[in-house]
Motif scaffolding. Structure first.
Motif: not given
Ligand SMILES: Nc1nc2c(ncn2[C@@H]2O[C@H](COP(=O)(O)OP(=O)(O)O)[C@@H](O)[C@H]2O)c(=O)[nH]1
Ligand SMILES: [Mg+2]
Length: 215
Positions: A69-80
């Motif tokens: 949902a756009g988290q890749e922009r902040y390199r914030a993809i969770t392990s889930a």
């Protein structure tokens, strides 16, 4: 994940979409699951995953494809996001060199968070914009070969190689699972009277289902 469920499908495979923001992940997903494309850039569509059921080697396989949902922009993809994934489509944009340079970072991310047996396909998207090309197909081929990935150039806009990309990933996953099941059967045959548990390795996990998914 690889659940065998009566009637509806033989296997359920979780596949994750990864790659820099703006490379076309959400449109690849909408093209594959709904045959839709959106020219406007909407960073958040809000769908956690979408599914499509198709035939692979005579089996009914449900592909459950997860989008960020756009988290890749902040390199914030969770392990889930990666948990239980048996396949990944790693997307870059053939018109943006940096998105190709970042492929190695995404591979590290997969190595850190995903199962080590995960099937990975590299996709050079926006192949329709050949006149703006900044990444040679040959360079991507070499990288894919070196890293042991499959590779295709795709266009979500023109529906080029989108089906093929997912079919290839699903077939690879299916073949890995079939080989493991066969090896387990052979092990049983060699040890009469012993029960066995078929270990499909890391191809099992809890399935989280949301109402927003199609199918
Ligand atoms: N020309 C072209 N544009 C595309 C293609 N795929 C996506 N786009 C456009 O690229 C932008 C970003 O796409 P999006 O799917 O939101 O990328 P995401 O951030 O990786 O999910 C949007 O304006 C899309 O219309 C493609 O294959 N060709
Ligand atoms: Mg997106």
């Amino acid at each position: 994940m690889a659940y065998k469920v009566d009637h509806e499908y033989d296997y359920l495979f979780k596949i994750v979409l990864i790659g820099d923001s703006g490379v076309g992940k959400s449109n690849i997903l909408s093209r594959f699951t709904r045959n839709e494309f959106c020219l406007e850039s909407k960073s958040t569509i809000g769908v956690e995953f979408a599914t499509r059921t198709l035939q692979v080697e005579g089996k009914t396989v449900k592909a459950q494809i997860w989008d960020t949902a756009g988290q890749e922009r902040y390199r914030a993809i969770t392990s889930a996001y990666y948990r239980g994934a048996v396949g990944a489509l790693l997307v870059y944009d053939i018109t943006k060199r940096q998105t190709f340079e970042n492929v190695l970072r995404w591979l590290h991310e997969l190595r850190d968070h995903a199962d080590s047996n995960i099937v990975i396909m590299l996709a050079g998207n926006k192949a329709d914009l050949n006149h703006l090309r900044a990444v040679l197909e040959q360079d991507a081929h070499l990288l894919a070969e070196k890293e042991g990935l499959s590779f295709l150039e795709t266009s979500a806009l023109e529906a080029l190689n989108i089906e093929k990309a997912f079919q290839t990933i699903l077939l690879d996953i299916y073949q890995i699972i079939s080989r493991k099941a066969l090896a387990a059967q052979e092990a049983v045959a060699g040890l009469p009277g012993q029960g066995t548990s078929i270990n499909v390795g890391d191809y099992s996990s809890n399935l989280s289902r949301r109402n927003c998914c199609s199918n």
